[in-house]
Design a protein around this motif. Structure first.
Motif, PDB file in Angstrom:
ATOM      1  N   LEU A  16     -29.707  41.280   2.262  1.00 38.56           N
ATOM      2  CA  LEU A  16     -29.693  42.543   2.972  1.00 38.56           C
ATOM      3  C   LEU A  16     -31.046  42.607   3.696  1.00 38.56           C
ATOM      4  O   LEU A  16     -31.013  43.475   4.856  1.00 38.56           O
ATOM      5  N   SER A  17     -31.951  42.385   3.150  1.00 34.31           N
ATOM      6  CA  SER A  17     -33.303  42.219   3.830  1.00 34.31           C
ATOM      7  C   SER A  17     -33.403  41.427   5.100  1.00 34.31           C
ATOM      8  O   SER A  17     -33.697  41.847   6.394  1.00 34.31           O
ATOM      9  N   VAL A  18     -32.644  40.170   4.974  1.00 30.16           N
ATOM     10  CA  VAL A  18     -32.706  39.283   6.147  1.00 30.16           C
ATOM     11  C   VAL A  18     -31.552  39.893   7.187  1.00 30.16           C
ATOM     12  O   VAL A  18     -32.071  39.988   8.318  1.00 30.16           O
ATOM     13  N   ILE A  19     -30.592  40.429   6.771  1.00 25.17           N
ATOM     14  CA  ILE A  19     -29.712  41.163   7.810  1.00 25.17           C
ATOM     15  C   ILE A  19     -30.247  42.223   8.532  1.00 25.17           C
ATOM     16  O   ILE A  19     -30.145  42.538   9.670  1.00 25.17           O
ATOM     17  N   GLY A  20     -30.889  42.907   7.542  1.00 27.46           N
ATOM     18  CA  GLY A  20     -31.821  44.099   8.145  1.00 27.46           C
ATOM     19  C   GLY A  20     -32.763  43.791   9.213  1.00 27.46           C
ATOM     20  O   GLY A  20     -32.856  44.680  10.304  1.00 27.46           O
ATOM     21  N   GLN A  21     -33.470  42.849   8.899  1.00 24.59           N
ATOM     22  CA  GLN A  21     -34.495  42.346  10.108  1.00 24.59           C
ATOM     23  C   GLN A  21     -33.887  41.961  11.126  1.00 24.59           C
ATOM     24  O   GLN A  21     -34.306  42.206  12.252  1.00 24.59           O
ATOM     25  N   VAL A  22     -32.815  41.095  11.051  1.00 26.68           N
ATOM     26  CA  VAL A  22     -32.290  40.356  12.143  1.00 26.68           C
ATOM     27  C   VAL A  22     -31.648  41.583  13.075  1.00 26.68           C
ATOM     28  O   VAL A  22     -31.624  41.527  14.172  1.00 26.68           O
ATOM     29  N   GLY A  27     -32.139  45.164  17.980  1.00 22.78           N
ATOM     30  CA  GLY A  27     -31.940  46.499  18.438  1.00 22.78           C
ATOM     31  C   GLY A  27     -30.826  47.269  18.063  1.00 22.78           C
ATOM     32  O   GLY A  27     -30.236  48.143  18.594  1.00 22.78           O
ATOM     33  N   ARG A  28     -30.345  47.011  16.828  1.00 20.38           N
ATOM     34  CA  ARG A  28     -29.103  47.777  16.207  1.00 20.38           C
ATOM     35  C   ARG A  28     -29.591  48.028  14.845  1.00 20.38           C
ATOM     36  O   ARG A  28     -29.046  47.883  13.914  1.00 20.38           O
ATOM     37  N   GLU A  29     -30.346  49.196  15.015  1.00 18.07           N
ATOM     38  CA  GLU A  29     -30.724  49.904  13.678  1.00 18.07           C
ATOM     39  C   GLU A  29     -30.013  50.895  13.265  1.00 18.07           C
ATOM     40  O   GLU A  29     -29.880  50.710  11.782  1.00 18.07           O
ATOM     41  N   ASP A  30     -29.152  51.234  13.723  1.00 19.52           N
ATOM     42  CA  ASP A  30     -27.806  51.990  12.966  1.00 19.52           C
ATOM     43  C   ASP A  30     -26.913  50.971  12.211  1.00 19.52           C
ATOM     44  O   ASP A  30     -26.620  51.076  11.163  1.00 19.52           O
ATOM     45  N   MET A  31     -26.680  49.673  12.679  1.00 14.78           N
ATOM     46  CA  MET A  31     -26.102  48.812  12.067  1.00 14.78           C
ATOM     47  C   MET A  31     -26.915  48.289  10.674  1.00 14.78           C
ATOM     48  O   MET A  31     -26.346  47.994   9.742  1.00 14.78           O
ATOM     49  N   ALA A  32     -28.095  48.293  10.802  1.00 16.59           N
ATOM     50  CA  ALA A  32     -29.008  47.754   9.697  1.00 16.59           C
ATOM     51  C   ALA A  32     -29.026  48.652   8.661  1.00 16.59           C
ATOM     52  O   ALA A  32     -28.953  48.555   7.514  1.00 16.59           O
ATOM     53  N   SER A  33     -28.909  49.925   8.790  1.00 19.67           N
ATOM     54  CA  SER A  33     -28.782  51.064   8.120  1.00 19.67           C
ATOM     55  C   SER A  33     -27.548  51.263   7.256  1.00 19.67           C
ATOM     56  O   SER A  33     -27.325  51.387   6.039  1.00 19.67           O
ATOM     57  N   LEU A  34     -26.537  50.967   8.115  1.00 18.71           N
ATOM     58  CA  LEU A  34     -25.025  50.758   7.384  1.00 18.71           C
ATOM     59  C   LEU A  34     -25.026  49.511   6.534  1.00 18.71           C
ATOM     60  O   LEU A  34     -24.429  49.712   5.312  1.00 18.71           O
ATOM     61  N   ALA A  35     -25.534  48.413   6.749  1.00 16.01           N
ATOM     62  CA  ALA A  35     -25.621  47.420   6.019  1.00 16.01           C
ATOM     63  C   ALA A  35     -26.440  47.536   4.795  1.00 16.01           C
ATOM     64  O   ALA A  35     -25.787  47.326   3.533  1.00 16.01           O
ATOM     65  N   SER A  36     -27.403  48.056   4.965  1.00 18.39           N
ATOM     66  CA  SER A  36     -28.183  48.638   3.705  1.00 18.39           C
ATOM     67  C   SER A  36     -27.504  49.442   2.912  1.00 18.39           C
ATOM     68  O   SER A  36     -27.469  49.345   1.479  1.00 18.39           O
TER      69      SER A  36
END
Length: 64
Positions: A16-22, A27-36
């Motif tokens: 999740l940390s790798v996916i969040g950084q990618v 530019g997809r901060e909303d998707m990073a939050s949903l993944a977390s």
């Protein structure tokens, strides 16, 4: 609690940390939050039986 569960939780955290950084760099901060959030829910479902066992033990210990 088995060591296997600890390794699975660590693997989810690393993934999740790798996916969040990618996603953040893309530019997809909303998707990073949903993944977390999805990772957190997954780990909580894995831990739910142990949490239930803890509360059951506490109830039996104090005879409530």
């Amino acid at each position: 609690m088995s060591v296997n569960l600890i390794f699975r939780i660590a693997a989810v955290g690393i993934l999740l940390s790798v996916i969040g950084q990618v996603l953040k760099h893309g530019g997809r901060e909303d998707m990073a939050s949903l993944a977390s959030l999805a990772g957190l829910v997954l780990v909580l479902f894995w831990l739910l039986p142990y949490i239930y066992e803890l509360f059951d033990t506490m109830k039996n210990l104090f005879a409530l």
